[in-house]
Write a protein that holds these residues in place. Structure first.
Motif, short mmCIF file in Angstrom:
data_model
loop_
_atom_site.label_atom_id
_atom_site.label_comp_id
_atom_site.label_asym_id
_atom_site.label_seq_id
_atom_site.Cartn_x
_atom_site.Cartn_y
_atom_site.Cartn_z
N ALA A 1 41.37 -40.18 25.45
CA ALA A 1 41.68 -41.17 24.54
C ALA A 1 41.74 -41.09 22.95
O ALA A 1 41.04 -40.40 22.72
CB ALA A 1 41.44 -42.20 24.87
N LEU B 1 43.99 -42.84 19.36
CA LEU B 1 44.50 -43.67 18.47
C LEU B 1 45.87 -43.06 17.78
O LEU B 1 45.10 -42.17 16.81
CB LEU B 1 43.44 -44.41 17.38
N THR C 1 39.44 -40.88 20.21
CA THR C 1 38.03 -42.05 20.11
C THR C 1 37.22 -42.43 21.26
O THR C 1 37.60 -41.72 21.98
CB THR C 1 39.38 -43.42 19.63
N LEU D 1 35.88 -44.83 23.65
CA LEU D 1 35.66 -45.75 24.52
C LEU D 1 34.66 -46.80 25.38
O LEU D 1 34.07 -47.02 26.35
CB LEU D 1 36.46 -45.55 25.71
N LEU E 1 38.90 -53.09 22.73
CA LEU E 1 40.10 -52.49 22.87
C LEU E 1 41.25 -52.33 21.55
O LEU E 1 41.51 -51.62 20.65
CB LEU E 1 40.93 -51.73 23.97
N ALA F 1 41.42 -50.35 18.03
CA ALA F 1 42.72 -50.47 17.42
C ALA F 1 43.42 -51.12 16.48
O ALA F 1 43.99 -50.45 15.52
CB ALA F 1 43.91 -50.72 18.47
N VAL G 1 49.53 -49.81 16.10
CA VAL G 1 48.73 -48.47 16.24
C VAL G 1 48.67 -48.37 17.85
O VAL G 1 49.28 -49.07 18.31
CB VAL G 1 47.26 -49.15 16.09
N VAL H 1 47.11 -46.65 21.81
CA VAL H 1 46.09 -46.30 21.72
C VAL H 1 46.49 -46.09 23.15
O VAL H 1 47.24 -46.25 23.82
CB VAL H 1 44.93 -47.55 22.74
N ILE I 1 45.96 -42.89 26.59
CA ILE I 1 44.51 -43.14 27.82
C ILE I 1 44.89 -42.62 28.75
O ILE I 1 46.12 -42.55 29.05
CB ILE I 1 43.80 -44.36 27.92
N ARG J 1 49.56 -50.40 22.85
CA ARG J 1 50.48 -51.43 21.10
C ARG J 1 49.85 -52.49 20.61
O ARG J 1 49.95 -53.52 21.47
CB ARG J 1 51.88 -51.49 21.40
N TYR K 1 37.87 -46.94 32.98
CA TYR K 1 38.57 -46.77 31.31
C TYR K 1 40.25 -47.91 32.30
O TYR K 1 40.63 -48.87 31.36
CB TYR K 1 39.52 -45.42 30.67
#
Length: 187
Positions: free
Chosen positions: A4, A6, A19, A21, A30, A34, A44, A46, A48, A59, A81
């Motif tokens: 994961a 950012l 990052t 989680l 989450l 971000a 930003v 994220v 995964i 987003r 996740y």
């Protein structure tokens, strides 16, 4: 194996950060994580990924609601996740819709008010459960992608390209964004 990261868009380009989680329990957590990565309320992402299983993109643009794309919802549903990303809204169900509404079914299995005219004519009966309309079992998670497949359109990754990604999808996304070098520094 999970990964994961950012990716925060800044005036100078993309900045990546690894990052954790482990403390993230909800989509709201989450999104807050971000937003902390971009004090200027820039975009930003994220990213995964479960190796060879599925990937997800979240987003966050300032205070707007997060936009989500998951490549394989059924695979993600088996992951802690993935469960963060697979909200009821994303899956198109009402909160708490984990079991079928048995009160809405007659004893013959048809929904209240459904006429079963074909049965009287000797034709096939349709119980309304599992028909081709995608109803399946209520609360079931679909196989395949879910979410906003246009999540990266304005950043150079078309819906068609996003849906066709597999393998090392996050690297391909980062490459299309011009952020492959910064992403690799946190891998």
């Amino acid at each position: 194996m999970y990964f994961a990261a950012l990716l925060a868009r800044t005036e100078d380009g993309w900045e990546a950060s690894d990052t954790e989680l482990d403390d993230v329990e909800t989509l709201s957590d989450l999104a807050d994580l971000a937003r902390e990565a971009s004090p200027d309320e820039d975009t930003v992402l994220v990213l995964i990924e479960q190796e060879s299983g599925w990937f997800g993109v979240v987003r966050v643009d300032g205070e707007e609601d997060p936009r989500i794309y998951v490549s394989d919802a059924a695979a993600a549903a088996r992951s802690s996740y993935g469960e963060i990303l697979l909200t009821d809204e994303l899956l198109g169900r009402e909160p708490g819709d984990d079991a079928p509404d048995l009160d809405a079914l007659d004893l013959d299995g048809t929904e209240d008010g459904d006429a079963d005219d074909d049965a009287a004519d000797g034709g096939d009966t349709d119980t309304g459960l599992g028909s081709g309309s995608g109803s399946g079992s209520v609360g079931a998670v679909p196989h395949g992608s879910v979410g906003d497949a246009q999540i990266l359109e304005d950043l150079g990754v078309t819906e068609k390209e996003l849906r066709s990604l597999d393998g090392d999808a996050l690297s391909e996304i980062a490459e299309a964004l011009g952020a492959s070098e910064v992403l690799e520094t946190v891998r």
